[in-house]
Design an enzyme around this catalytic site. Sequence first.
Site, PDB file in Angstrom:
ATOM      1  N   HIS A 125      38.756  43.110  19.840  1.00  0.00           N
ATOM      2  CA  HIS A 125      39.462  42.017  20.528  1.00  0.00           C
ATOM      3  C   HIS A 125      39.914  42.356  21.942  1.00  0.00           C
ATOM      4  O   HIS A 125      39.785  41.525  22.822  1.00  0.00           O
ATOM      5  CB  HIS A 125      40.665  41.481  19.736  1.00  0.00           C
ATOM      6  CG  HIS A 125      41.446  40.429  20.484  1.00  0.00           C
ATOM      7  ND1 HIS A 125      40.955  39.162  20.700  1.00  0.00           N
ATOM      8  CD2 HIS A 125      42.664  40.467  21.081  1.00  0.00           C
ATOM      9  CE1 HIS A 125      41.858  38.461  21.396  1.00  0.00           C
ATOM     10  NE2 HIS A 125      42.886  39.231  21.651  1.00  0.00           N
ATOM     11  N   HIS A 131      40.747  42.744  14.119  1.00  0.00           N
ATOM     12  CA  HIS A 131      40.654  42.041  15.395  1.00  0.00           C
ATOM     13  C   HIS A 131      42.069  41.715  15.839  1.00  0.00           C
ATOM     14  O   HIS A 131      42.682  40.752  15.374  1.00  0.00           O
ATOM     15  CB  HIS A 131      39.819  40.772  15.179  1.00  0.00           C
ATOM     16  CG  HIS A 131      39.317  40.185  16.441  1.00  0.00           C
ATOM     17  ND1 HIS A 131      38.243  40.694  17.116  1.00  0.00           N
ATOM     18  CD2 HIS A 131      39.756  39.152  17.179  1.00  0.00           C
ATOM     19  CE1 HIS A 131      38.035  39.988  18.205  1.00  0.00           C
ATOM     20  NE2 HIS A 131      38.951  39.042  18.270  1.00  0.00           N
ATOM     21  N   HIS A 156      37.940  33.728  18.224  1.00  0.00           N
ATOM     22  CA  HIS A 156      36.954  32.800  18.802  1.00  0.00           C
ATOM     23  C   HIS A 156      35.821  32.462  17.830  1.00  0.00           C
ATOM     24  O   HIS A 156      34.796  31.912  18.248  1.00  0.00           O
ATOM     25  CB  HIS A 156      36.376  33.381  20.098  1.00  0.00           C
ATOM     26  CG  HIS A 156      37.375  33.477  21.211  1.00  0.00           C
ATOM     27  ND1 HIS A 156      37.959  32.358  21.780  1.00  0.00           N
ATOM     28  CD2 HIS A 156      37.923  34.547  21.835  1.00  0.00           C
ATOM     29  CE1 HIS A 156      38.811  32.745  22.726  1.00  0.00           C
ATOM     30  NE2 HIS A 156      38.811  34.066  22.774  1.00  0.00           N
ATOM     31  N   HIS A 167      38.671  44.334  24.095  1.00  0.00           N
ATOM     32  CA  HIS A 167      37.481  44.596  24.921  1.00  0.00           C
ATOM     33  C   HIS A 167      37.553  45.922  25.661  1.00  0.00           C
ATOM     34  O   HIS A 167      36.608  46.302  26.339  1.00  0.00           O
ATOM     35  CB  HIS A 167      37.191  43.468  25.932  1.00  0.00           C
ATOM     36  CG  HIS A 167      36.856  42.164  25.288  1.00  0.00           C
ATOM     37  ND1 HIS A 167      36.317  41.106  25.981  1.00  0.00           N
ATOM     38  CD2 HIS A 167      36.972  41.745  24.009  1.00  0.00           C
ATOM     39  CE1 HIS A 167      36.134  40.083  25.166  1.00  0.00           C
ATOM     40  NE2 HIS A 167      36.538  40.459  23.961  1.00  0.00           N
ATOM     41  N   ASP A 187      33.171  43.925  20.402  1.00  0.00           N
ATOM     42  CA  ASP A 187      32.959  42.574  20.939  1.00  0.00           C
ATOM     43  C   ASP A 187      31.742  42.532  21.870  1.00  0.00           C
ATOM     44  O   ASP A 187      31.736  43.193  22.910  1.00  0.00           O
ATOM     45  CB  ASP A 187      34.180  42.118  21.742  1.00  0.00           C
ATOM     46  CG  ASP A 187      35.460  42.087  20.917  1.00  0.00           C
ATOM     47  OD1 ASP A 187      35.950  43.167  20.538  1.00  0.00           O
ATOM     48  OD2 ASP A 187      35.962  40.992  20.655  1.00  0.00           O
TER      49      ASP A 187
HETATM   50 FE   LIG Z   1      39.130  38.109  20.164  1.00  0.00          FE
END
Ligand SMILES: [Fe+2]
Length: 269
Positions: A175, A150, A68, A177, A8
Amino acid sequence: MKLAFIGDMVGKPARDMVKKHLKTIRNDYKLDYVIANYENASHGFGLTRKNCDELLSYGIDMMTGGNHSFDKKDILDMFDDYPLIRPINYPQDTVGEGTYVTSLFGKDVAIVNLMGYYTMPMVDNPFIAIVNEIKRLKAQNIKHIIIDFHAEATSEKNILFAMLKSEVSAIFGTHTHIGTDDLVIDEGCCYVTDVGLSGCRDGIIGMDKKVPISKMLTSMGGHFDIPKECKSILQMIIFDLDDDGKCINAFKLKTYSDRVKVITEALRE
Ligand SMILES: [Fe+2]
């Protein structure tokens, strides 16, 4: 073939790190292809056309998405013209595709984007969706298959790896992070539960600390923001695939804004 996968990318700090370092990394490690996740690239939420053009010009070849993907409306018209995908298990009528096939050294290489269940938007069963997609790709004699899974839950990512490690070249989690330290090559598949974010490393999952902390203390909402200044990081997995699509080498490269880079070799089972 030698590829890299960046997880990400969160906002401008990520774009700045990609701009500053990716061309040198491509050159140093003789990378043939670079994949990255775009879903947080434009101020933490989605991807604008301008930022997409910018990231592709810095040396990224194609990009994957997630929950997103559709936060910036530009993307609705971009799937036909740009090397972008969104999770394959979005409902049937969702704009865009979940698989992108490119050709490297005469081999078809498929990148598939998949989204988990836990805390995610309502999507089709990811495990059934990916099994069906692999069947479809193998029927076309495609052996090089790279999955961006993800997902929030580590268990879902572990399950996918256990199901598919003999079938695909790589599974990269995105996802959360937060990078995990379980990079492994097993049965020719490169796997890590989460690659970890690129962007601010001293915030909260790449965002400014203020709103997330106050949200925990008060249960009041607020808009998450990207810090104006921060210590940043660029994280990627660099991996080699042989002619049969098996992963034969992999390591994680962490490039920092203010200290020397760190390389961690994959465990070989
Ligand atoms: Fe995400």
